[in-house]
Design a protein around this motif. Structure first.
Motif, PDB file in Angstrom:
ATOM      1  N   ALA A   1      11.846   2.849   2.362  1.00 57.86           N
ATOM      2  CA  ALA A   1      11.989   3.158   3.791  1.00 57.86           C
ATOM      3  C   ALA A   1      12.127   1.912   4.659  1.00 57.86           C
ATOM      4  O   ALA A   1      12.405   2.024   5.848  1.00 57.86           O
ATOM      5  CB  ALA A   1      10.785   3.982   4.273  1.00 57.86           C
ATOM      6  N   LEU A   2      11.938   0.734   4.080  1.00 53.13           N
ATOM      7  CA  LEU A   2      12.040  -0.497   4.859  1.00 53.13           C
ATOM      8  C   LEU A   2      13.507  -0.799   5.177  1.00 53.13           C
ATOM      9  O   LEU A   2      14.312  -1.034   4.282  1.00 53.13           O
ATOM     10  CB  LEU A   2      11.422  -1.668   4.082  1.00 53.13           C
ATOM     11  CG  LEU A   2      11.500  -3.034   4.764  1.00 53.13           C
ATOM     12  CD1 LEU A   2      10.758  -3.021   6.098  1.00 53.13           C
ATOM     13  CD2 LEU A   2      10.952  -4.125   3.841  1.00 53.13           C
ATOM     14  N   GLU A   3      13.840  -0.768   6.460  1.00 50.40           N
ATOM     15  CA  GLU A   3      15.210  -1.021   6.900  1.00 50.40           C
ATOM     16  C   GLU A   3      15.339  -2.431   7.480  1.00 50.40           C
ATOM     17  O   GLU A   3      14.448  -2.917   8.175  1.00 50.40           O
ATOM     18  CB  GLU A   3      15.626   0.003   7.958  1.00 50.40           C
ATOM     19  CG  GLU A   3      15.527   1.449   7.514  1.00 50.40           C
ATOM     20  CD  GLU A   3      16.546   1.835   6.448  1.00 50.40           C
ATOM     21  OE1 GLU A   3      17.531   1.089   6.267  1.00 50.40           O
ATOM     22  OE2 GLU A   3      16.339   2.879   5.798  1.00 50.40           O
ATOM     23  N   SER A   4      16.462  -3.049   7.186  1.00 54.56           N
ATOM     24  CA  SER A   4      16.735  -4.379   7.705  1.00 54.56           C
ATOM     25  C   SER A   4      17.187  -4.298   9.159  1.00 54.56           C
ATOM     26  O   SER A   4      18.071  -3.509   9.508  1.00 54.56           O
ATOM     27  CB  SER A   4      17.825  -5.050   6.855  1.00 54.56           C
ATOM     28  OG  SER A   4      18.306  -6.215   7.480  1.00 54.56           O
ATOM     29  N   SER A   5      16.619  -5.141  10.003  1.00 56.90           N
ATOM     30  CA  SER A   5      17.048  -5.168  11.406  1.00 56.90           C
ATOM     31  C   SER A   5      18.503  -5.624  11.508  1.00 56.90           C
ATOM     32  O   SER A   5      19.199  -5.298  12.478  1.00 56.90           O
ATOM     33  CB  SER A   5      16.141  -6.081  12.235  1.00 56.90           C
ATOM     34  OG  SER A   5      16.365  -7.447  11.936  1.00 56.90           O
TER      35      SER A   5
ATOM     36  N   THR B   1      17.031  -7.913   2.430  1.00 57.05           N
ATOM     37  CA  THR B   1      17.228  -9.133   3.209  1.00 57.05           C
ATOM     38  C   THR B   1      17.194  -8.775   4.691  1.00 57.05           C
ATOM     39  O   THR B   1      17.663  -7.702   5.092  1.00 57.05           O
ATOM     40  CB  THR B   1      18.572  -9.817   2.894  1.00 57.05           C
ATOM     41  OG1 THR B   1      19.646  -8.904   3.179  1.00 57.05           O
ATOM     42  CG2 THR B   1      18.634 -10.241   1.428  1.00 57.05           C
ATOM     43  N   ASP B   2      16.631  -9.671   5.478  1.00 56.43           N
ATOM     44  CA  ASP B   2      16.550  -9.424   6.921  1.00 56.43           C
ATOM     45  C   ASP B   2      16.422 -10.769   7.625  1.00 56.43           C
ATOM     46  O   ASP B   2      15.406 -11.447   7.510  1.00 56.43           O
ATOM     47  CB  ASP B   2      15.345  -8.538   7.236  1.00 56.43           C
ATOM     48  CG  ASP B   2      15.399  -7.984   8.657  1.00 56.43           C
ATOM     49  OD1 ASP B   2      16.139  -8.538   9.489  1.00 56.43           O
ATOM     50  OD2 ASP B   2      14.701  -6.988   8.935  1.00 56.43           O
ATOM     51  N   SER B   3      17.473 -11.145   8.330  1.00 61.80           N
ATOM     52  CA  SER B   3      17.451 -12.402   9.080  1.00 61.80           C
ATOM     53  C   SER B   3      16.865 -12.222  10.469  1.00 61.80           C
ATOM     54  O   SER B   3      16.810 -13.181  11.244  1.00 61.80           O
ATOM     55  CB  SER B   3      18.872 -12.972   9.181  1.00 61.80           C
ATOM     56  OG  SER B   3      19.659 -12.169  10.060  1.00 61.80           O
ATOM     57  N   CYS B   4      16.448 -10.997  10.792  1.00 58.38           N
ATOM     58  CA  CYS B   4      15.922 -10.651  12.131  1.00 58.38           C
ATOM     59  C   CYS B   4      16.989 -10.837  13.212  1.00 58.38           C
ATOM     60  O   CYS B   4      16.696 -11.196  14.364  1.00 58.38           O
ATOM     61  CB  CYS B   4      14.676 -11.469  12.468  1.00 58.38           C
ATOM     62  SG  CYS B   4      13.261 -11.110  11.387  1.00 58.38           S
ATOM     63  N   ALA B   5      18.235 -10.557  12.835  1.00 61.35           N
ATOM     64  CA  ALA B   5      19.361 -10.766  13.751  1.00 61.35           C
ATOM     65  C   ALA B   5      19.240  -9.923  15.014  1.00 61.35           C
ATOM     66  O   ALA B   5      19.598 -10.378  16.105  1.00 61.35           O
ATOM     67  CB  ALA B   5      20.677 -10.457  13.033  1.00 61.35           C
TER      68      ALA B   5
ATOM     69  N   THR C   1      13.255   2.595  17.996  1.00 60.73           N
ATOM     70  CA  THR C   1      12.595   3.825  17.551  1.00 60.73           C
ATOM     71  C   THR C   1      12.785   3.987  16.045  1.00 60.73           C
ATOM     72  O   THR C   1      11.835   4.298  15.315  1.00 60.73           O
ATOM     73  CB  THR C   1      13.174   5.050  18.278  1.00 60.73           C
ATOM     74  OG1 THR C   1      12.888   4.951  19.673  1.00 60.73           O
ATOM     75  CG2 THR C   1      12.567   6.343  17.749  1.00 60.73           C
ATOM     76  N   PHE C   2      14.014   3.764  15.588  1.00 59.11           N
ATOM     77  CA  PHE C   2      14.317   3.867  14.165  1.00 59.11           C
ATOM     78  C   PHE C   2      13.534   2.829  13.354  1.00 59.11           C
ATOM     79  O   PHE C   2      12.983   3.138  12.290  1.00 59.11           O
ATOM     80  CB  PHE C   2      15.823   3.677  13.961  1.00 59.11           C
ATOM     81  CG  PHE C   2      16.275   3.818  12.541  1.00 59.11           C
ATOM     82  CD1 PHE C   2      16.412   5.058  11.951  1.00 59.11           C
ATOM     83  CD2 PHE C   2      16.584   2.693  11.786  1.00 59.11           C
ATOM     84  CE1 PHE C   2      16.837   5.191  10.635  1.00 59.11           C
ATOM     85  CE2 PHE C   2      17.004   2.810  10.476  1.00 59.11           C
ATOM     86  CZ  PHE C   2      17.138   4.054   9.901  1.00 59.11           C
ATOM     87  N   LEU C   3      13.477   1.598  13.853  1.00 62.32           N
ATOM     88  CA  LEU C   3      12.698   0.566  13.172  1.00 62.32           C
ATOM     89  C   LEU C   3      11.220   0.931  13.110  1.00 62.32           C
ATOM     90  O   LEU C   3      10.546   0.687  12.102  1.00 62.32           O
ATOM     91  CB  LEU C   3      12.867  -0.780  13.882  1.00 62.32           C
ATOM     92  CG  LEU C   3      14.157  -1.542  13.613  1.00 62.32           C
ATOM     93  CD1 LEU C   3      14.224  -2.792  14.487  1.00 62.32           C
ATOM     94  CD2 LEU C   3      14.266  -1.930  12.142  1.00 62.32           C
ATOM     95  N   ALA C   4      10.710   1.525  14.187  1.00 57.53           N
ATOM     96  CA  ALA C   4       9.306   1.947  14.197  1.00 57.53           C
ATOM     97  C   ALA C   4       9.055   2.976  13.102  1.00 57.53           C
ATOM     98  O   ALA C   4       8.105   2.859  12.320  1.00 57.53           O
ATOM     99  CB  ALA C   4       8.933   2.521  15.564  1.00 57.53           C
ATOM    100  N   GLY C   5       9.906   3.992  13.020  1.00 60.64           N
ATOM    101  CA  GLY C   5       9.753   5.003  11.984  1.00 60.64           C
ATOM    102  C   GLY C   5       9.835   4.413  10.592  1.00 60.64           C
ATOM    103  O   GLY C   5       9.053   4.766   9.693  1.00 60.64           O
ATOM    104  N   SER C   6      10.769   3.494  10.394  1.00 66.36           N
ATOM    105  CA  SER C   6      10.925   2.824   9.103  1.00 66.36           C
ATOM    106  C   SER C   6       9.641   2.110   8.699  1.00 66.36           C
ATOM    107  O   SER C   6       9.158   2.257   7.563  1.00 66.36           O
ATOM    108  CB  SER C   6      12.078   1.814   9.192  1.00 66.36           C
ATOM    109  OG  SER C   6      11.997   0.837   8.175  1.00 66.36           O
ATOM    110  N   ARG C   7       9.080   1.352   9.593  1.00 65.06           N
ATOM    111  CA  ARG C   7       7.889   0.567   9.259  1.00 65.06           C
ATOM    112  C   ARG C   7       6.640   1.439   9.122  1.00 65.06           C
ATOM    113  O   ARG C   7       5.802   1.174   8.266  1.00 65.06           O
ATOM    114  CB  ARG C   7       7.693  -0.536  10.308  1.00 65.06           C
ATOM    115  CG  ARG C   7       8.573  -1.763   9.998  1.00 65.06           C
ATOM    116  CD  ARG C   7       9.541  -2.112  11.099  1.00 65.06           C
ATOM    117  NE  ARG C   7      10.395  -3.223  10.720  1.00 65.06           N
ATOM    118  CZ  ARG C   7      11.558  -3.079  10.047  1.00 65.06           C
ATOM    119  NH1 ARG C   7      11.975  -1.875   9.683  1.00 65.06           N
ATOM    120  NH2 ARG C   7      12.281  -4.124   9.720  1.00 65.06           N
ATOM    121  N   TYR C   8       6.523   2.480   9.923  1.00 68.22           N
ATOM    122  CA  TYR C   8       5.390   3.397   9.778  1.00 68.22           C
ATOM    123  C   TYR C   8       5.411   4.079   8.398  1.00 68.22           C
ATOM    124  O   TYR C   8       4.382   4.177   7.725  1.00 68.22           O
ATOM    125  CB  TYR C   8       5.441   4.473  10.860  1.00 68.22           C
ATOM    126  CG  TYR C   8       4.934   4.063  12.221  1.00 68.22           C
ATOM    127  CD1 TYR C   8       3.725   3.383  12.385  1.00 68.22           C
ATOM    128  CD2 TYR C   8       5.649   4.410  13.370  1.00 68.22           C
ATOM    129  CE1 TYR C   8       3.257   3.049  13.650  1.00 68.22           C
ATOM    130  CE2 TYR C   8       5.181   4.075  14.640  1.00 68.22           C
ATOM    131  CZ  TYR C   8       3.988   3.393  14.768  1.00 68.22           C
ATOM    132  OH  TYR C   8       3.512   3.068  16.019  1.00 68.22           O
TER     133      TYR C   8
END
Length: 320
Positions: A41-45, A207-211, A241-248
């Protein structure tokens, strides 16, 4: 079975589309450990920036891999059986076989034909429901089916007579129509080794560069592909919102696996992402952006994302 036996996974509505939201809620309501299925469920920003911001996708059509492959359900002893029916009569014949066996039917319909939906007779939009029960109504002289639908991050019951459901089903184009039901095996052992392998594989490839965070930090106006201020805020709200759901949801997986420190780190990242989404919504209402506040909060988001990823990789290395 009623909607009370569908128990929403907390925060899943921020992340999943309607099909996955109802699928996960059904499994959760049955007491099955659905948290094990959130291993990816971890999504890259970076991808969120590409899909929700640059491509302007709505978050419910985001191309996420979590629960994409329904064969993943076997990891908790469940399978999803799909059916293709041309007529409502074929669906009606399946309902007692499934619901009398303490299961439910996932049903995709075009909301244009569903009276309780906001898109009724205004827009063709596929949306999923769950048939949980049926009974014959002597007054109507017809069978009534209970459809469960999403109501503000929970579930509600919507009874429809067979004559109405027939029209809803048969008017929906095949592309906006689907039928599936759950088969819960006698052997429902959790395949923890397979889950851990799948989790490790996903984490290695992540991978996530926090772009996305960096672009917000560089300036609100740097998102120059939007037509106006409100559209930019709308998509930033969706993105976070999507990132919040992913991390929760990822935090739920980490905790059920015993990776407590990483789970807590990702839960905190989820809270920060949700705070940012609320901030974008507030800015939209007052039509004003506090650039200094936004930059500081987004720097904090980037820091929490990086710390959580470090913690997850560190604990995965130790466990391996």
């Amino acid at each position: 079975m009623s909607s009370s036996l569908l128990k929403a996974v907390e925060h899943a509505g921020k992340y999943f589309n309607c099909w996955k939201y109802e699928l996960s809620g059904y499994l959760n309501g049955r007491g099955l450990p659905v948290d094990y299925l959130f291993y990816n469920a971890l999504e890259s920003s970076d991808q969120v920036l590409a899909q929700i911001m640059q491509q302007k996708k709505n978050r419910w059509i985001y191309d996420t891999s979590c629960l994409r492959d329904e064969a993943q359900l076997h990891l908790i002893g469940v399978s999803l059986v799909r059916k293709q029916f041309e007529t409502f009569e074929q669906l009606a014949a399946l309902v007692p076989k499934v619901t009398d066996n303490s299961s439910s039917i996932l049903l995709l319909l075009d909301s244009f034909y569903v009276p309780h939906k906001e898109h009724y007779q205004t827009a063709h939009t596929p949306h999923s429901y769950v048939i949980t029960s049926y009974q014959y109504d002597d007054i109507l002289q017809d069978t009534v089916y209970n459809l469960v639908d999403i109501v503000i991050d929970d579930y509600g019951d919507f009874p429809y007579a067979a004559s109405d459901l027939k029209q809803m089903y048969e008017c929906s184009l095949p592309t906006n129509r689907a039928v599936a039901y759950f088969d819960i095996g006698q052997d429902s052992r959790i395949q923890k080794e397979q889950i851990l392998d799948a989790y490790s594989s996903h984490l290695r490839q992540h991978t996530d560069s926090c772009a996305l965070h960096d672009q917000v930090i560089s300036g609100f106006d740097s998102f120059d592909w939007f037509t106006d201020h409100q559209e930019r805020l709308y998509h930033l709200d969706m993105a976070y919102t999507f990132l919040a759901g992913s991390r929760y949801l990822y935090a739920r997986f980490l905790k059920i696996m015993g990776f407590q420190a990483a789970g807590e780190a990702y839960y905190e990242a989820g809270e920060q992402a949700e705070s940012l989404s609320n901030m974008y919504r507030r800015y939209g209402l007052i039509d004003e952006v506090d650039s200094e506040e936004l930059v500081e909060e987004c720097k904090r988001m980037k820091e929490l994302d990086q710390e959580a990823l470090f913690a997850a990789r560190q604990q995965a290395f130790i466990s391996g």
